[in-house]
Motif scaffolding. Sequence first.
Motif, short mmCIF file in Angstrom:
data_model
loop_
_atom_site.label_atom_id
_atom_site.label_comp_id
_atom_site.label_asym_id
_atom_site.label_seq_id
_atom_site.Cartn_x
_atom_site.Cartn_y
_atom_site.Cartn_z
N LEU A 91 46.97 -19.48 -31.20
CA LEU A 91 45.44 -19.95 -30.40
C LEU A 91 45.56 -19.15 -29.45
O LEU A 91 46.19 -18.75 -28.65
CB LEU A 91 46.04 -21.39 -29.72
N LEU A 92 44.33 -18.56 -29.27
CA LEU A 92 44.25 -17.71 -28.13
C LEU A 92 43.62 -17.79 -27.02
O LEU A 92 42.38 -18.49 -26.97
CB LEU A 92 43.38 -16.10 -29.14
N SER A 93 43.96 -17.79 -25.53
CA SER A 93 43.41 -18.38 -24.37
C SER A 93 43.00 -17.08 -24.35
O SER A 93 43.86 -15.78 -23.21
CB SER A 93 44.30 -19.66 -23.68
N GLY A 126 41.20 -21.68 -30.42
CA GLY A 126 41.39 -20.93 -28.42
C GLY A 126 40.40 -21.31 -27.42
O GLY A 126 39.16 -22.96 -27.79
N ASP A 127 40.29 -20.60 -26.30
CA ASP A 127 39.53 -21.04 -26.24
C ASP A 127 39.03 -19.88 -24.98
O ASP A 127 40.36 -18.71 -24.29
CB ASP A 127 39.99 -22.35 -24.77
N THR A 139 49.53 -19.29 -27.76
CA THR A 139 50.21 -20.04 -28.36
C THR A 139 50.80 -19.53 -29.81
O THR A 139 49.51 -19.76 -30.74
CB THR A 139 49.89 -21.56 -27.98
N LEU B 47 45.74 -29.26 -33.53
CA LEU B 47 45.93 -27.50 -32.63
C LEU B 47 44.66 -27.35 -31.89
O LEU B 47 43.38 -26.88 -31.62
CB LEU B 47 46.25 -26.47 -33.04
N THR B 48 45.31 -28.04 -30.01
CA THR B 48 43.55 -27.18 -29.20
C THR B 48 44.01 -27.19 -27.78
O THR B 48 45.43 -27.20 -27.40
CB THR B 48 42.73 -28.69 -29.20
N CYS B 49 43.31 -25.70 -27.12
CA CYS B 49 44.02 -25.46 -25.98
C CYS B 49 42.76 -24.90 -24.74
O CYS B 49 42.03 -24.84 -25.32
CB CYS B 49 44.66 -23.87 -26.16
N ASP B 50 42.94 -24.95 -23.96
CA ASP B 50 41.89 -25.37 -22.40
C ASP B 50 42.43 -24.60 -21.29
O ASP B 50 43.56 -24.95 -21.17
CB ASP B 50 41.85 -26.72 -22.50
N TRP B 51 41.52 -23.27 -20.54
CA TRP B 51 42.17 -22.62 -19.55
C TRP B 51 41.69 -24.30 -18.65
O TRP B 51 41.08 -25.08 -18.51
CB TRP B 51 40.93 -21.87 -19.06
N LEU B 91 52.40 -27.63 -24.72
CA LEU B 91 52.64 -27.04 -23.52
C LEU B 91 51.92 -26.38 -22.61
O LEU B 91 50.70 -26.72 -22.52
CB LEU B 91 52.84 -25.46 -24.27
N SER B 137 46.92 -22.46 -18.52
CA SER B 137 46.53 -23.19 -20.12
C SER B 137 47.26 -24.12 -20.32
O SER B 137 48.42 -23.79 -20.32
CB SER B 137 46.52 -21.73 -21.02
N THR B 139 48.19 -26.33 -23.63
CA THR B 139 47.48 -26.33 -25.45
C THR B 139 48.22 -27.47 -25.77
O THR B 139 49.43 -28.44 -24.96
CB THR B 139 48.78 -25.40 -25.94
#
Lengths: 329, 329
Positions: A91-93, A126-127, A139, B47-51, B91, B137, B139
């Motif tokens: 995953l790319l933030s 990503g975000d 990640t 799977l997810t990520c957020d700023w 994470l 960030s 995840t």
Amino acid sequence: MAAIRNEDSLIRSIELRFGAKRGRQLPLGVGDDAALFSPSRGHQTILTCDWFLEGTHFLPDLHPPDSVGWKCLARATSDIAAMGGTPKCFLLSLALPDTHTGKWLNEFLGGLRRAARRLGCDLAGGDTTKQKDTQISVTVIGEVRTGQSVLRSGARPGDLFYVSGRLGEAELGLRMLRRGRKPTRSRDPFLRKHLYPEPRLALGRWLAENKLATAMMDLSDGLSSDLPRVCSASRAGALVEVENLPLATVRSARDGKKIDLQQLALHGGEDYELLFTVPRGKAGRIPRSFRGVRLTRIGEVTPTRSVRLLDRSGREAELSPAGWDPFHN
Amino acid sequence: MAAIRNEDSLIRSIELRFGAKRGRQLPLGVGDDAALFSPSRGHQTILTCDWFLEGTHFLPDLHPPDSVGWKCLARATSDIAAMGGTPKCFLLSLALPDTHTGKWLNEFLGGLRRAARRLGCDLAGGDTTKQKDTQISVTVIGEVRTGQSVLRSGARPGDLFYVSGRLGEAELGLRMLRRGRKPTRSRDPFLRKHLYPEPRLALGRWLAENKLATAMMDLSDGLSSDLPRVCSASRAGALVEVENLPLATVRSARDGKKIDLQQLALHGGEDYELLFTVPRGKAGRIPRSFRGVRLTRIGEVTPTRSVRLLDRSGREAELSPAGWDPFHN
């Protein structure tokens, strides 16, 4: 690539660059609320994330965007190598200033995609957001057969410490870059090691599958900072023989005199080599090199909790962490 | 909590705060190269990520650290709800200035831990570094039974659009905060919704398990920005009936006149409610409220790709995205 008008078009640009091809294990990638990943039977999932921040982990005037793209993924993937696992997806933030959504982004994505292909690690999601400085958090999701992962905590007194490759090379590359060496298309191995590190995935997997390593970690901050972490997790100590450290080999004797290669090997960061321990009885199964990467015994695990250095004349001294720490830089 | 001397002690502080308790699915947490997660049989991993960045997603003078801790995890977990899944672990990538490693960090970790317990989501690992501004960030790793996830792309013409809760409440809370309302211990529901959003996990799971929703997403940027994303993914359009929008209910008529509640419902961000589509034949199975959360039919999926608004007098107009976009703020 055109400049980005809004977040949706930035996401589409990234998706376009990486292609809509989805692996068997990645039925749903970029573009939904979250990504879906199908774990393999009999495996555990490895989860790791790493910052890559402008001003801290890379410098806008020094590091080409292509290297930023490669390195942000490579260094996070190095943690998967250190567990003996296989990377699967990431995953790319990504937070960018408006000025970086054109050429910079294009080159960044180029480096990122090359790394993704090389490491067998697909973009899952990503975000993105706008920010004054370029900020990245990656990640990586990997897998390892259940029970086969190599932790930091498994070293036992009497085990032998090994490292892969040569230590201090990436730091030498950084020094060259700071002295004005052009980073583009350089064939210099030190520069390449700093700009485009190669996580030791095949070695980590081989050590794990053959149950040769009792503990393992990757060297990101420098041996003097990272080795105590293995010792602390394993509730043990270490005796490192200076004589055995695999120093960087500089071309001319004059270069070698100007640089303290031993200090570089002890404290230089970002080599992304593997540090691992092997029971004495299995030492015979560790070759001198593995797929072209040198393997060197550098010392042993001791029962006392101290980390000590044995010099050429047989004197012992405490080894203090002097590698990279973001809170001391 | 004492001030942090280096990265290792920062990591230890976080570990201490979250406890070394490891769940069955999380045999190895904070402190190694990476975390290990044991996926459930017959499930896919989400799977997810957020700023969550200072200046972009929160303001240092406005948002208490406790809310920053809660919200950075809650908003990332909302993506798991939108897939019909269950959060498992997360994470944390945390970049902090030196000034924030004492009281600020302590309160931040307090809010984060409360959210982690409430959402059933354990801290698995992360990365810490120093930075001028506070940058986060998150995840989140979740699970959903294979084949049961609800994507954005499943809406079909004729399906009905629903939303949970009332729209625009979080934006109202933000306005109150900007006008100087003290955030500490406020029982005001709008302020609470802005500072401590509750992802609609139970609702998302119920819709997925009972195969009631054909498409779903969470409302983070505002209905006018998010609804077109479901339409675009589903290659369809929408007709939204203004009359049916569940507006925020303000206490006095005077308050209501000062604020255009309809505009708030259309464009206000950060409600973290669920937007979902239901086939017409299953509409009878959607209750008026689910565990105290109102469910409202707001329109239908149309075959043309446009997103249109039907007003009280029967006039139709194009609905343009006017919610939150980081590249326009």
